[in-house]
Design an enzyme around this catalytic site. Structure first.
Site, PDB file in Angstrom:
ATOM      1  N   ASP A   1      -4.262  -4.497  -2.676  1.00 21.53           N
ATOM      2  CA  ASP A   1      -3.417  -4.349  -1.750  1.00 21.53           C
ATOM      3  C   ASP A   1      -3.230  -5.473  -0.978  1.00 21.53           C
ATOM      4  O   ASP A   1      -4.106  -6.261  -0.498  1.00 21.53           O
ATOM      5  CB  ASP A   1      -4.486  -3.316  -0.930  1.00 21.53           C
TER       6      ASP A   1
ATOM      7  N   SER B   1       0.802  -1.156  -0.056  1.00 22.83           N
ATOM      8  CA  SER B   1      -0.051   0.007   0.107  1.00 22.83           C
ATOM      9  C   SER B   1       0.901   1.083   0.028  1.00 22.83           C
ATOM     10  O   SER B   1       1.796   1.420  -0.799  1.00 22.83           O
ATOM     11  CB  SER B   1      -0.908   0.020   1.181  1.00 22.83           C
TER      12      SER B   1
END
Length: 289
Positions: A155, A38
């Protein structure tokens, strides 16, 4: 003792990572390897390419966030999200990564992502860096998943909020993970999500989500939300012989204008950890769940 560092997400809160890297550089212990997911993937990639935390600090502090919104947002509902993410990827590549691949890094780098179909962690260490970062920042419903190697990736923080598994266990290398995201132990939102997950409706939603194939926008959104919600039921822990540094810069995820504060928090905490003998001990510092 050498140090390998895994950086979690947190968006603006993740700017603490820059301070952690500054402290390591200043104390003669620059990372020998980096893992990121992320927002941590962005910081890890910038450091891996420059090899200099001060340069990373200059980059993030000089960035005009209005430019990010102008240059990086594109419509993505036809791809299963509000934002496609292609323009953001292209902008990051033009301005910061300059077309770099993993072969161009000064410090070994691994970007953690999640396979949308299986929910398993996928470690990316080859190819274009901007593509890997885009995939690692793909939040279900907000940023569209990224197709790579026949898989749809999102993610990596949903499987491992701090990507310790991207750092190999090696003699003489201390593994350090940095977490600046939501503290699942204290967040009222997380407690509410966990209650939902434990409810009959929540369990049915998660079971159905596990069976849904991520084909088409609706399937990708449903599967992504199921993975996302389910991830909040897992405790964040450091592996054996690794150290987890939890940092709270007391700012919201969108407070990019508070970058000096976040960087200072990270630098101070890492300096204190080093002073406690972290590097001399090989990173053997207990980390609470």
């Amino acid at each position: 003792m050498r140090v390998a560092v895994a950086l979690g997400g947190g968006t603006a809160r993740g700017l603490v990572h820059v301070g952690v890297l500054k402290a390591l550089d200043a104390n003669g212990a620059p990372p020998v390897m980096l893992g990121g997911t992320s927002f941590g993937a962005i910081i890890a990639a910038l450091y891996a390419l420059t090899g200099n935390a001060l340069e990373v600090e200059r980059i993030v502090r000089d960035q005009d966030m209005a430019e990010v919104w102008r240059q990086g947002l594109d419509f993505g509902l036809h791809h299963g999200a509000l934002i496609n993410g292609r323009r953001l990827r292209d902008w990051l590549d033009r301005k910061y990564f300059l077309g770099a691949t993993f072969a161009d890094v000064q410090v070994p780098l691994v970007i953690a992502t999640t396979d949308l179909a299986t929910g398993e962690l996928v470690r990316v260490d080859s190819g274009n860096i901007a593509d890997a970062v885009r995939a690692s920042c793909a939040l279900p419903g907000l940023f569209a998943p990224v197709k790579a190697g026949g898989r749809w990736l999102i993610d990596g923080g949903f499987v491992e909020p701090v990507p310790f598994s991207s750092l190999p266990v090696a003699n003489g290398v201390a593994r350090l993970g940095v977490h600046a995201g939501v503290d699942v132990r204290r967040s009222g939102v997380v407690r509410a999500i966990r209650r939902f997950n434990a409810s009959r409706v929540g369990q049915a939603f998660l079971r159905r989500g596990a069976r849904v194939e991520p084909h088409g926008p609706l399937g990708q959104i449903y599967r992504g939300l199921a993975i996302s919600l389910g991830s909040y039921s897992h405790a964040l822990q450091a592996p054996a012989a690794a150290t987890l540094l939890r940092l709270d810069p007391h700012m919201a995820w969108w407070d990019f204008h508070k970058s000096p504060l976040a960087i200072q928090v990270g630098e101070r905490a890492m300096t204190e950890l080093i002073a406690s003998g972290f590097i001399c001990r090989g990173g053997a510092v207990p980390s609470p769940a």
